[in-house]
Write a protein that holds these residues in place. Structure first.
Motif, PDB file in Angstrom:
ATOM      1  N   GLU A   6     -51.571  33.239  42.785  1.00 57.68           N
ATOM      2  CA  GLU A   6     -52.240  34.175  41.643  1.00 57.68           C
ATOM      3  C   GLU A   6     -52.044  33.432  40.418  1.00 57.68           C
ATOM      4  N   GLU A   7     -50.813  32.840  40.197  1.00 58.36           N
ATOM      5  CA  GLU A   7     -50.557  32.322  38.758  1.00 58.36           C
ATOM      6  C   GLU A   7     -51.306  31.052  38.515  1.00 58.36           C
ATOM      7  N   ILE A   8     -51.613  30.402  39.672  1.00 56.15           N
ATOM      8  CA  ILE A   8     -52.406  29.094  39.443  1.00 56.15           C
ATOM      9  C   ILE A   8     -53.728  29.717  39.245  1.00 56.15           C
ATOM     10  N   LYS A   9     -54.247  30.566  39.719  1.00 54.44           N
ATOM     11  CA  LYS A   9     -55.628  31.163  39.557  1.00 54.44           C
ATOM     12  C   LYS A   9     -55.747  31.599  37.984  1.00 54.44           C
ATOM     13  N   ALA A  10     -54.806  32.167  37.544  1.00 48.39           N
ATOM     14  CA  ALA A  10     -54.631  32.871  36.111  1.00 48.39           C
ATOM     15  C   ALA A  10     -54.756  31.649  35.135  1.00 48.39           C
ATOM     16  N   ARG A  11     -54.033  30.600  35.375  1.00 47.78           N
ATOM     17  CA  ARG A  11     -53.762  29.524  34.757  1.00 47.78           C
ATOM     18  C   ARG A  11     -54.899  28.573  34.482  1.00 47.78           C
ATOM     19  N   LYS A  12     -55.646  28.435  35.869  1.00 44.64           N
ATOM     20  CA  LYS A  12     -57.037  27.650  35.642  1.00 44.64           C
ATOM     21  C   LYS A  12     -58.107  28.384  34.955  1.00 44.64           C
ATOM     22  N   GLU A  13     -58.065  29.795  34.983  1.00 42.54           N
ATOM     23  CA  GLU A  13     -59.140  30.628  34.357  1.00 42.54           C
ATOM     24  C   GLU A  13     -58.900  30.483  32.873  1.00 42.54           C
ATOM     25  N   ARG A  14     -57.714  30.513  32.585  1.00 45.65           N
ATOM     26  CA  ARG A  14     -57.158  30.468  31.106  1.00 45.65           C
ATOM     27  C   ARG A  14     -57.442  28.782  30.487  1.00 45.65           C
ATOM     28  N   GLU A  15     -57.263  27.884  31.224  1.00 48.95           N
ATOM     29  CA  GLU A  15     -57.795  26.724  30.859  1.00 48.95           C
ATOM     30  C   GLU A  15     -59.283  26.682  30.614  1.00 48.95           C
ATOM     31  N   ARG A  16     -59.929  27.109  31.565  1.00 44.46           N
ATOM     32  CA  ARG A  16     -61.272  26.942  31.699  1.00 44.46           C
ATOM     33  C   ARG A  16     -61.780  27.683  30.442  1.00 44.46           C
ATOM     34  N   ASP A  17     -61.383  28.849  30.166  1.00 45.87           N
ATOM     35  CA  ASP A  17     -61.846  29.776  29.032  1.00 45.87           C
ATOM     36  C   ASP A  17     -61.627  29.031  27.701  1.00 45.87           C
ATOM     37  N   GLU A  18     -60.474  28.412  27.679  1.00 50.66           N
ATOM     38  CA  GLU A  18     -59.981  27.480  26.316  1.00 50.66           C
ATOM     39  C   GLU A  18     -61.026  26.501  26.246  1.00 50.66           C
ATOM     40  N   LEU A  19     -61.281  25.720  27.376  1.00 56.00           N
ATOM     41  CA  LEU A  19     -62.071  24.561  27.192  1.00 56.00           C
ATOM     42  C   LEU A  19     -63.518  25.029  26.771  1.00 56.00           C
ATOM     43  N   TYR A  20     -64.121  25.877  27.315  1.00 59.39           N
ATOM     44  CA  TYR A  20     -65.426  26.430  27.052  1.00 59.39           C
ATOM     45  C   TYR A  20     -65.358  27.100  25.569  1.00 59.39           C
ATOM     46  N   ALA A  21     -64.240  27.371  25.227  1.00 57.96           N
ATOM     47  CA  ALA A  21     -64.293  27.985  23.671  1.00 57.96           C
ATOM     48  C   ALA A  21     -64.414  26.938  22.706  1.00 57.96           C
ATOM     49  N   LEU A  22     -64.022  25.683  22.797  1.00 50.96           N
ATOM     50  CA  LEU A  22     -63.962  24.544  21.967  1.00 50.96           C
ATOM     51  C   LEU A  22     -65.223  24.307  21.492  1.00 50.96           C
ATOM     52  N   ASP A  23     -65.558  24.221  20.225  1.00 54.11           N
ATOM     53  CA  ASP A  23     -66.700  23.599  19.414  1.00 54.11           C
ATOM     54  C   ASP A  23     -66.936  22.135  19.866  1.00 54.11           C
ATOM     55  N   ILE A  24     -68.076  21.753  20.258  1.00 51.45           N
ATOM     56  CA  ILE A  24     -68.237  20.291  20.551  1.00 51.45           C
ATOM     57  C   ILE A  24     -69.375  19.735  20.055  1.00 51.45           C
ATOM     58  N   SER A  25     -69.958  20.651  19.089  1.00 48.04           N
ATOM     59  CA  SER A  25     -71.276  20.374  18.299  1.00 48.04           C
ATOM     60  C   SER A  25     -71.132  18.883  17.850  1.00 48.04           C
ATOM     61  N   ASP A  26     -69.999  18.525  17.438  1.00 47.94           N
ATOM     62  CA  ASP A  26     -69.693  16.941  16.499  1.00 47.94           C
ATOM     63  C   ASP A  26     -69.239  15.919  17.474  1.00 47.94           C
ATOM     64  N   VAL A  27     -69.190  16.281  18.940  1.00 48.95           N
ATOM     65  CA  VAL A  27     -68.601  15.059  19.871  1.00 48.95           C
ATOM     66  C   VAL A  27     -69.541  14.030  19.780  1.00 48.95           C
TER      67      VAL A  27
END
Length: 97
Positions: A6-27
């Motif tokens: 359960e903790e692993i699943k929650a961590r992975k969801e948090r990582e995914r949410d943070e990753l998709y929240a990144l502004d990548i318009s200038d990469v």
């Protein structure tokens, strides 16, 4: 102490949410050497903390994002032949009987 499933699943969801929240318009997008601008190709961009974004040159608005661990697992699998194609008519090989 080891993480529970359960903790692993929650961590992975948090990582995914943070990753998709990144502004990548200038990469800066990269593709395989020798690829022509007009050809269909896979493009990748390097993100913070070893993460990677990937898209198709034909659909640049659809971007997949991978954590460093996910990208490492993919690259190692590809190097090990995990994704090798069986020769067939769909990828330039001869039809199988």
């Amino acid at each position: 102490m080891a993480e529970t499933a359960e903790e692993i699943k929650a961590r992975k969801e948090r990582e995914r949410d943070e990753l998709y929240a990144l502004d990548i318009s200038d990469v800066e997008w990269h593709c395989a050497p020798g690829a022509e601008e007009h050809e269909e190709r896979v493009e990748i961009a390097y993100l913070p903390d070893g993460a990677v974004a990937m898209r198709s040159s034909l659909d640049p608005g659809t971007v997949l994002r991978y954590t460093e661990a996910e990208w490492r697992a993919f690259v190692l699998g590809a190097r090990d032949g995990e994704f090798d194609l069986e020769p067939g008519p769909h990828n330039g090989g001869l039809p199988t009987e």
